[in-house]
Structures are given as structure tokens and as C-alpha cells.
Design a protein around this motif. Structure first.
Motif, PDB file in Angstrom:
ATOM      1  N   UNK A 231       0.827  -1.155  -0.101  1.00 19.22           N
ATOM      2  CA  UNK A 231       0.219   0.105  -0.062  1.00 19.22           C
ATOM      3  C   UNK A 231       0.906   1.348   0.132  1.00 19.22           C
ATOM      4  N   UNK A 232       1.947   1.263   0.756  1.00 16.55           N
ATOM      5  CA  UNK A 232       2.793   2.140   0.801  1.00 16.55           C
ATOM      6  C   UNK A 232       3.509   2.608  -0.615  1.00 16.55           C
ATOM      7  N   UNK A 233       3.856   1.685  -1.368  1.00 15.66           N
ATOM      8  CA  UNK A 233       4.303   1.569  -2.859  1.00 15.66           C
ATOM      9  C   UNK A 233       3.235   2.139  -3.736  1.00 15.66           C
ATOM     10  N   UNK A 234       1.937   1.482  -3.565  1.00 20.70           N
ATOM     11  CA  UNK A 234       0.747   2.075  -4.350  1.00 20.70           C
ATOM     12  C   UNK A 234       0.677   3.689  -4.367  1.00 20.70           C
ATOM     13  N   UNK A 235       1.017   4.215  -3.046  1.00 24.22           N
ATOM     14  CA  UNK A 235       0.736   5.840  -2.783  1.00 24.22           C
ATOM     15  C   UNK A 235       1.905   6.446  -3.187  1.00 24.22           C
ATOM     16  N   UNK A 236       3.246   5.855  -2.957  1.00 21.95           N
ATOM     17  CA  UNK A 236       4.457   6.716  -3.326  1.00 21.95           C
ATOM     18  C   UNK A 236       4.665   6.640  -4.713  1.00 21.95           C
TER      19      UNK A 236
END
Length: 307
Positions: free
Chosen positions: A153-158
Motif C-alpha cells: 500500500x505504501x508503494x501504491x501511494x508513493x
């Protein structure tokens, strides 16, 4: 561990755009484009089209995972889709396929271990070979441990694959047991290991900043208690002597400003991270008192966060 200097590689947005380009067609779509039944057969014979299954044809350049998913009777989704566009996923050893509820005549392969996803949050769009990004992200929450799901999820936002508002809408449709993850998502994590490091620091209860810019050093992954720099190194972004020289120069520049730098390896963070946490706790206990009034970061991309 930063991915900022990645100009030679395709961005996640570019890879996603490529994935959703029309590469799989129904027979009706090909006929509407001007091909007759005979010309379709000729294109298959020449290798210009690949017949995947009944009523499904693909361009030869179509990725194998996509072809395998369509051959089963669905569309690539979940971890398989996210890996293909460059979103961080810790483990993806099986083919993840979105199958529309009510589908029949599925052709599962003995050679490929597959995970079938039957949950559909929204109406199926027109893409015949790939699930919508939001569906894939939702499936990834079901298929991973909370820690691994948060890194995804962090990667999706980043990578701006989805906005925070879009993630919030997605979580509103998921079971309540997953919703605590949303409060932990942080777009500043430039890599999966940084997410795992952040969770360690949260569990330790220390004060930290992420993606901090230091004059003469550049961006560093974490500054803990204003004096301890943590850089999350991986083989992908820190391999080769030239990179080692750059990292050492950055560490010396940071030391001149009064900072101590430690570099846990990605494999130590992705696996059993007990040793990393214990080492950090000992470093802070032994050296922390010396830096109580030490330097503080001059600029941060995020507000200072105390947990």
C-alpha cells in the motif's frame, strides 16, 4: 533506499499504461476492427495473433502471465499485476487471476499454481486481460500478511498508482478487520524495506523523521531522535563499487554534521527483523545520551512524527 535516480527505467505509471494497452481481443472486437474470420485465421497461422482460448486472441508481445490468466478464463490481478507494473510486493510465487463470478469452463494448468479471486468490488471494465488497479490492490490486502500488505500500500501511494482518497474508498468496501491498515499507510516510503523499518521504529516508540534532506548529504531514509541516520540498503540499489563509494562519501558528510549512520540490509528487514531491532535499541542506549542536544534535521519532506 531511494529510487529517485531511476531515469533509465520505466516508471510505474509507464508500466501500468503499457499493461492496460489493448493486447487481448475477442473475436467480435477483431471483426469490428475490419478483420474477417479468414483473416483472423491467417493472422494466427502467421504468428501475428495468438489464439489463447475460445474467443480470445492476443498480440505476440503480450506478457506470459497475462496469457496464462486469460487462458484460465480470467484476468491477471492482485500480486501478479502489481509486480508487473513495479509496485512493491514481498512474495509472489503464484499466478493471481480475477475470475468474474458465474464464470465456467475454467482451464486451470497443472504447470502453473494459481490463485483465483472471485470478489469483484465494482463493475468489470472493458479490459479483457487485466483487472482494474483498485481491484488488484484490494485483492493484495487479502493475500498478504498485514506487514506485507502495508508495504504494498505504501508503494501504491508513493508511485501515485492511487490517491489516499481512492485508498480510503477502497478500504470502506473491505471487511472492518483490514481498516486499521489505512491509518498506517505512508507515501514517503520509497521502497518496501523502508516500510518494514518504519514499523520497527514505531514498535520501539522512538521519535523519527522520514525522507530527510541534509545539506551536503542529500535525502536519507530516516533520522531517529535527531542524530541517528538509518539507510535501508538493498542489492538492487546499492550494488557495485561505485555505489559503495557514493554511500561512504555520504556517511562521512553526515558524520561531519554530527550524525551517526547505520545501514541494515533489506534482507534483514524483510525476514526476521529481531536482530535489527535489538541492534538499534543497543545503539540508541549506548550513544543516545551523547546526542541529546545534538543536531536536528534542517528540512524534512514530512512533519516530524513522534510515536
Amino acid at each position: 533506499m531511494s529510487e529517485r535516480n531511476d531515469g533509465e527505467k520505466r516508471t510505474v505509471a509507464q508500466r501500468a499504461r503499457d499493461l492496460y494497452m489493448p493486447t487481448v481481443f475477442s473475436r467480435a472486437q477483431l471483426i469490428r476492427s475490419g478483420l474477417s474470420g479468414r483473416r483472423i485465421s491467417s493472422a494466427v497461422a502467421r504468428g501475428d495473433l495468438v489464439r489463447i482460448r475460445r474467443d480470445r486472441y492476443a498480440l505476440p508481445s503480450t506478457p506470459q502471465d497475462v496469457i496464462s490468466a486469460v487462458r484460465i478464463g480470467g484476468r491477471v490481478s492482485c500480486l501478479t499485476l502489481l509486480v508487473s507494473v513495479g509496485v512493491f510486493v514481498h512474495h509472489c510465487r503464484r499466478l493471481h487471476v480475477l475470475v468474474t463470478p458465474g464464470s465456467s469452463r475454467l482451464r486451470l494448468s497443472k504447470e502453473t499454481e494459481s490463485v483465483l479471486h472471485w470478489r469483484v468490488r465494482s463493475s468489470v471494465d472493458r479490459c479483457l486481460h487485466a483487472a482494474p488497479i483498485a481491484e488488484a490492490v484490494a485483492h493484495s490486502v487479502y493475500c498478504q500478511t498485514p506487514r506485507d500488505a502495508l508495504a504494498t500500500l505504501d508503494s501504491v501511494l508513493h508511485h501515485a498508482v492511487m490517491t489516499y482518497e481512492e485508498l480510503a474508498d477502497l478500504f470502506a468496501s473491505l471487511p472492518a478487520r483490514f481498516r486499521a491498515l489505512l491509518a498506517l499507510v505512508d507515501a514517503s516510503a520509497a521502497s518496501g524495506p523502508e516500510t518494514y523499518m518504519r514499523l520497527i521504529l514505531k514498535a520501539m516508540g522512538v521519535s523519527y523523521e522520514t525522507q530527510v534532506y541534509l545539506e551536503g548529504v542529500g535525502y536519507v531514509d530516516f533520522v531517529v531522535d535527531g542524530w541517528l541516520i538509518i539507510e535501508c540498503d538493498s542489492k538492487e540499489f546499492h550494488e557495485g563499487w561505485e555505489k559503495q563509494v557514493q554511500d561512504r562519501a555520504r556517511d562521512i558528510a553526515a558524520a561531519r554534521l554530527g550524525y551517526v549512520t547505520v545501514r541494515p540490509l533489506a534482507k534483514e528487514l524483510l525476514g526476521d527483523h529481531t536482530a535489527v531491532r535489538e541492534a538499534l535499541e543497543q545503539i540508541i542506549e549506548v550513544m543516545g545520551a551523547r546526542f541529546t542536544d545534538g543536531p536536528r534535521s534542517r528540512f524534512s519532506m514530512n512533519d516530524r512524527r513522534t510515536v
